[in-house]
Design an enzyme around this catalytic site. Structure first.
Site, PDB file in Angstrom:
ATOM      1  N   TYR A 153      -9.713  13.951  -5.568  1.00  0.00           N
ATOM      2  CA  TYR A 153      -8.825  13.525  -6.725  1.00  0.00           C
ATOM      3  C   TYR A 153      -8.183  14.707  -7.469  1.00  0.00           C
ATOM      4  O   TYR A 153      -7.096  14.684  -7.634  1.00  0.00           O
ATOM      5  CB  TYR A 153      -9.688  12.982  -7.749  1.00  0.00           C
ATOM      6  CG  TYR A 153      -9.168  12.561  -8.902  1.00  0.00           C
ATOM      7  CD1 TYR A 153      -8.549  11.044  -8.888  1.00  0.00           C
ATOM      8  CD2 TYR A 153      -8.972  13.116 -10.212  1.00  0.00           C
ATOM      9  CE1 TYR A 153      -7.887  10.866 -10.327  1.00  0.00           C
ATOM     10  CE2 TYR A 153      -8.291  12.866 -11.294  1.00  0.00           C
ATOM     11  CZ  TYR A 153      -7.883  11.412 -11.262  1.00  0.00           C
ATOM     12  OH  TYR A 153      -7.298  11.150 -12.462  1.00  0.00           O
ATOM     13  N   ASP A 185       0.933  -1.352  -0.031  1.00  0.00           N
ATOM     14  CA  ASP A 185      -0.006   0.067   0.061  1.00  0.00           C
ATOM     15  C   ASP A 185       0.930   1.273   0.123  1.00  0.00           C
ATOM     16  O   ASP A 185       1.783   1.613   0.972  1.00  0.00           O
ATOM     17  CB  ASP A 185      -0.768   0.004   1.149  1.00  0.00           C
ATOM     18  CG  ASP A 185      -2.102   1.061   1.123  1.00  0.00           C
ATOM     19  OD1 ASP A 185      -1.856   1.924   0.526  1.00  0.00           O
ATOM     20  OD2 ASP A 185      -2.943   0.796   2.163  1.00  0.00           O
TER      21      ASP A 185
END
Length: 273
Positions: A173, A75
């Site tokens: 985003y 991750d």
């Protein structure tokens, strides 16, 4: 001979989509690859994310080009995972010359109750995760003493305010993709004395599993379009992953040996509108 013979590339988000394309494209030019991916679902993401089988397929395609590959499930939000992948990759492949910070997610169709979670996930994965990737890889490249090249995957949404609805993930985003431009520019200055170049690429929509359903989602929003217009100037709806990979392969090659600190659109003209 390839343009990247003898190089080792570390690529995040390499299990499928753009990341797989980058791995295969760089391998075709002679690079060995460290392929890193989460291979799990992020709770705020509505579409199915990559799997360990996807990462294994990336490795198979790289090996089919007679290049070496190291895979690591991890991750980008966890610096220990990145450090473990880099250590394994360098020990196995002998060095580190190229870094492609590519891992990313999108949030279309994520339910409103996940707004806050999605905003945080966007920043953690696509901004903090990029910073972890660079801050852990750069010292290895400096110590190696042979220069190198780093490319961050941003987006056209990293150079233009683009809104698809009001979901927190979409704001996250855009914030992350803008944020990595500043990160790129700081590292370009920091690493220039070591002959390590740092750039970002800014694609329009790319035909990957991450984008599937996105245009339908945008059309369903009250705004009906992205702020400033949805669509490319050139007559194509989406580009292919290899179009971005080809730009990255150039940026990390000696053909771009004096190119650093640039934001390179691969956008079919979206940003000129």
């Amino acid at each position: 001979m390839g343009t990247l013979d003898g190089k080792v590339a570390f690529i995040t988000g390499a299990a499928r989509g753009q990341g797989r394309s980058h791995a295969v494209t760089l391998a075709a030019q002679g690079a060995d690859v460290v392929a890193f991916d989460l291979c799990e679902q992020v709770g705020s993401v509505a579409y199915p994310m990559s799997t360990e089988a996807d990462l294994a397929e990336t490795a198979r395609q790289v090996e089919a080009l007679d290049r070496r590959v190291v895979t690591h499930k991890g991750d980008v939000r966890n610096p220990d995972d990145i450090e473990a992948a880099l250590a394994k990759g360098v020990a196995t492949l002998g060095g580190l010359d190229i870094v492609v910070a590519n891992a990313g997610v999108m949030f279309h169709n994520s339910p409103p109750e996940k707004d806050v979670e999605a905003f945080k996930d966007a920043l953690d994965i696509m901004l903090t995760g990029v910073w972890h990737t660079l801050r852990l890889s750069a010292p290895r490249m400096i110590e190696q003493g042979t220069g190198g090249a780093i490319v961050i995957t941003s987006s056209a949404a990293g150079l233009k305010a683009m809104i698809a609805g009001t979901h927190g993930g979409n704001f996250g985003y855009n914030a992350a993709k803008h944020g990595v431009v500043g990160t790129m520019r700081m590292y370009a200055n920091l690493l220039a004395p070591h002959d390590i170049r740092v750039n970002s690429v800014h694609p329009t929509g790319v035909d990957t599993p991450m984008l599937h359903g996105f245009h339908e989602y945008v059309a369903s929003q009250p705004e009906g379009k992205l702020s400033g217009g949805l669509g490319n100037a050139l007559p194509i709806d989406v580009i292919q992953p290899v179009d971005v990979s080809n730009a990255i392969a150039w940026l990390v090659s000696d053909a771009a040996r004096y190119v650093t600190g640039v934001t390179l659109p691969v956008d079919a003209g979206l940003l000129v509108q």
